[in-house]
Design a protein around this motif. Structure first.
Motif, PDB file in Angstrom:
ATOM      1  N   ALA A 446     -57.762 -54.237 -13.011  1.00 48.88           N
ATOM      2  CA  ALA A 446     -56.675 -53.276 -12.813  1.00 48.88           C
ATOM      3  C   ALA A 446     -57.041 -52.195 -11.798  1.00 48.88           C
ATOM      4  O   ALA A 446     -56.157 -51.469 -11.326  1.00 48.88           O
ATOM      5  N   LEU A 468     -44.071 -50.360 -14.194  1.00 44.38           N
ATOM      6  CA  LEU A 468     -45.165 -51.269 -13.845  1.00 44.38           C
ATOM      7  C   LEU A 468     -44.710 -52.710 -14.009  1.00 44.38           C
ATOM      8  O   LEU A 468     -43.794 -52.995 -14.792  1.00 44.38           O
ATOM      9  N   GLN A 472     -49.419 -55.944 -14.332  1.00 47.86           N
ATOM     10  CA  GLN A 472     -50.096 -54.639 -14.381  1.00 47.86           C
ATOM     11  C   GLN A 472     -50.172 -54.124 -15.814  1.00 47.86           C
ATOM     12  O   GLN A 472     -51.197 -53.590 -16.246  1.00 47.86           O
TER      13      GLN A 472
END
Length: 573
Positions: A446, A468, A472
């Motif tokens: 990430a 997001l 993600q």
């Protein structure tokens, strides 16, 4: 209702102060008409101006005392009722926190929200009024009757005739209003449910052009609630004019017969004025009581709904005394689990062992029980028969805090909270340092997309992580579990939104990070589970395969079918 009022015990001083101040206010209100009668009969009639000023000043003092008592009673009643509502909300919330997923499924999230907010608010409003009316209404009614009779007992027959009529009206409203208020709360639950589904599922609704259908569902739920509310308001609207008409007729009767009594020399003008004021006090005390009784059915319905939640005993009590051992092995022994009301079990006679330092993967078709199996380990659900053991100890013998402190769960649906990215990762470990957060994000793959955000780890996450992408959110969920560094990792189909390249890099990074821990991975992709130390194959809730990829290719037909559906012959070879 009475059962919940026991929670007022910490505020008994505030309640006592309220009742005492309302008592004094009522006495001052009852005393004022007598003083007015004296002014008229002994002051005005006799032309005694000094007496008028003297008694008039005393009336102002009594009125000021009444006002002060009223303000004080309002303050203390609000303080007691507000504290009661706050404590009750905290109690309900804490109790709901002990529920297993089964209780949430049974009651419903929307209903629990309504009960914790709207229902408690209804009780708060009634309690605020009740603490004042409880003393004022009977005191004003009884005191007014006694003082009115002291002015003229014969004229009091008008009051004796009118009070039962008002009481009957109040009783009728109470009996008809109760079921309607209870129905309103149920329909409010339904409206909240439809609204919640509409807002949380807005992407799916729009993608399938279901806006009109969902709008109709909302309109229907809203119409049901509105129709019930209109019936209630019609009842209230009809009650008040009837009661006011009754009060005015009583006033006319008092003036008529009072005039006759004065003409006959049986009472004085001042006494008639006081008598009229006492009559209005008596009748308005009944009106105030009726207002409380009108609100009481809805509060009673709300109290019953709150008591229903508080009466629920969690199906999975936290009665374990042992703490989880250092060895994080997981073992299922002949575990069978069935969802409430289901005809067939979701899991049946499941037996396998996941050792520390190994990656155990679970694969199977849709509905085969993979996620259910994962949820039995942290005791979200309780096995019907058999045992789930962690470190050789049955999870039912472990305290839930101890058990879950050893587990890092990444759920199938990534759940994020409002705040920053760092805050969401820190949910896994409250005292995590910035370095630990960055390391967890790096392993979860990430760090790259976080670095591209304007504020990096301080970037805001909207409700549910709506700002997001799916991949993600999954990577942040994985980072949240990694920062905890638990002994057991549970990945519930947590790589489904990742591309194959990111999936491979993540699994490679996890190997080094989770060495020594027990790792369970639920996955749909064969490529995700091929390198696992052990693969469990589920089919309709049963274990039909247990071994490595190569072993299962030789021994398990279900696994071969899954592999053949996802990989080409060259990849299989």
């Amino acid at each position: 209702m009475l059962k919940l009022l026991r929670n007022l015990k910490p505020y008994r001083r505030a309640v006592a102060a309220t009742l005492a101040l309302v008592f004094l206010q009522s006495l001052s209100d009852l005393y004022l008409p007598t003083l007015m009668a004296d002014i008229v009969d002994l002051g005005v009639a006799a032309g005694n101006t000094a007496y008028i000023w003297k008694v008039g000043g005393f009336m102002l003092l009594i009125a000021a005392i009444g006002v002060a008592c009223s303000v004080g009673a309002s303050y203390w009643s609000a303080k007691a009722a507000g504290g009661f509502a706050r404590d009750l909300r905290s109690r309900v919330f804490a109790h709901v926190e002990t529920f297993s997923l089964g209780e949430f499924d049974r009651v419903g999230t929307a209903s629990l929200i309504t009960r914790t907010t709207n229902d408690i608010q209804q009780i708060y409003q009634v309690l605020t009024i009740m603490m004042r009316v409880l003393v004022m209404a009977p005191l004003m009614c009884i005191g007014g009757i006694v003082l009115a009779m002291s002015k003229d007992a014969t004229l009091s027959l008008v009051l004796i005739a009118i009070v039962p009529v008002l009481a009957l009206l109040i009783l009728l409203v109470f009996r008809k209003g109760g079921p309607l208020f209870k129905s309103m709360q149920t329909k409010l639950d339904r409206l909240n449910l439809v609204l919640r589904e509409r807002l949380t599922g807005i992407r799916v609704i729009r993608s399938f052009n279901r806006d009109e259908h969902e709008a109709e569902r909302f309109v229907q739920a809203n119409r049901d609630l509105t129709d019930t509310a209109i019936r209630v308001n019609r009842l209230m609207a009809a009650m008040m004019p009837v009661m006011l008409l009754t009060l005015n007729l009583a006033g006319l009767a008092i003036l008529w017969f009072g005039g006759i009594r004065i003409d006959g020399g049986h009472m004085q003008v001042g006494d008639l004025i006081a008598f009229i004021q006492y009559a209005w006090q008596i009748m308005f005390s009944l009106v105030f009581a009726s207002m409380m009784l009108v609100m009481l059915p809805r509060a009673s319905a709300s109290a019953a709904r709150i008591n229903e939640v508080l009466a629920i005993r969690p199906a999975i009590p936290d009665d374990g005394k042992k703490r989880s051992t250092a060895v994080p092995d997981i073992e299922f022994r002949n575990v069978t689990f069935r969802y409430p009301g289901a005809e067939a079990p979701a899991l049946e006679n499941v037996t396998f062992r996941a050792n520390a330092g190994e990656v155990t993967a679970i694969i199977g078709g849709t509905g085969s029980g993979k996620s259910t199996l994962i949820h039995l380990i942290p005791r979200f659900y309780e096995a019907e028969t058999g045992q789930v053991l962690v470190g050789g100890t049955d999870v039912r013998e472990l305290s839930q805090e101890s058990l879950r402190s050893r587990i890092g769960l990444v759920p199938q649906k990534a759940v994020l909270f409002t705040g920053t990215i760092a805050d969401n990762i820190r949910c896994g470990k409250e005292d995590a340092t910035d370095e630990e957060i960055r390391r967890a994000a790096q392993i979860a793959q990430a760090a790259e997309f976080i670095a591209e955000l304007p504020e990096g780890y301080d970037s805001a996450v909207s409700q549910g992580g709506a700002n997001l992408s799916g991949g993600q959110k999954q990577r942040l969920s994985i980072a949240r579990a990694l920062v905890r560094r638990p002994g057991i990792y549970l990945f519930d189909d947590s790589f489904s939104a990742l591309d194959y390249r990111t999936d491979a890099r993540l699994r490679q990074a996890l190997r080094a990070e989770t060495a020594g821990a027990t790792v369970l991975i639920v996955a749909q992709r064969v490529s995700t589970v091929m390198d696992a130390d052990r693969i469990i194959v589920l089919d309709e809730g049963r274990v039909v395969g247990n071994g490595t990829h190569q072993e299962l290719m030789q021994t398990c037909g279900v696994y071969r079918e899954i592999v053949a559906s996802q990989l080409t012959e060259e990849e299989i070879a």
